[in-house]
Design a protein around this motif. Structure first.
Motif: not given
Length: 152
Positions: A106-119, A134-145
């Motif tokens: 999530m940290i990696g995706l959020a930083s990528y999202t924040g830097l490219y959101a304007d684009t 990648a975001w589905v992977s994050f959700a599955l990791a949290i739910i599975g954990g």
């Protein structure tokens, strides 16, 4: 309860596969003439390397760290699910590792999202399938954990 942990371990393996697909494919950002990934950009059928800025470096680093920890968490959840006794520490430890891996992704995706959101908010530019994987992977990791911890 072992069934829950086995299921969460399988879900964590799906999360790992989704994130590896997201890392390997050039479908993070789409424009009318190109598709950009973390490693390569495709424009008119020609593949080229992406110049790595801060967003790509952070997304790659945190996703790879998250994947390694997620793999360890999935193995722990599967071992905990295969054990017969209740209260196995393997499953709980696997769940905690899975949550940690999900947070790193999530940290990696959020930083990528924040830097490219304007684009992406420009006309004719959109997020691609790799970004969604990648975001589905994050959700599955949290739910599975969470399932692995609760399934104790």
């Amino acid at each position: 309860m072992g069934f829950l942990r086995l299921g969460s371990g399988g879900g964590l393996l799906f999360a790992l596969c989704f994130n590896l697909i997201a890392l390997a494919t050039p479908g993070w950002i789409y424009t009318p003439v190109s598709a950009q990934g973390l490693f390569q950009v495709v424009s008119g059928g020609v593949w080229a390397n992406v110049p790595k800025g801060n967003a790509e470096k952070v997304a790659i680093a945190f996703n790879i760290m998250g994947d390694v920890i997620l793999l360890c968490g999935a193995i722990g959840a599967l071992i905990g699910g295969a054990k017969k006794e209740k209260g196995s520490a393997f499953g709980t430890f696997g769940g905690v590792l899975s949550l940690l891996g999900g947070v790193l992704i999530m940290i990696g995706l959020a930083s990528y999202t924040g830097l490219y959101a304007d684009t992406v908010f420009l006309s004719n530019v959109s997020w691609g399938y790799s970004f969604v994987f990648a975001w589905v992977s994050f959700a599955l990791a949290i739910i599975g954990g969470v399932i692995s911890i609760v399934g104790n």
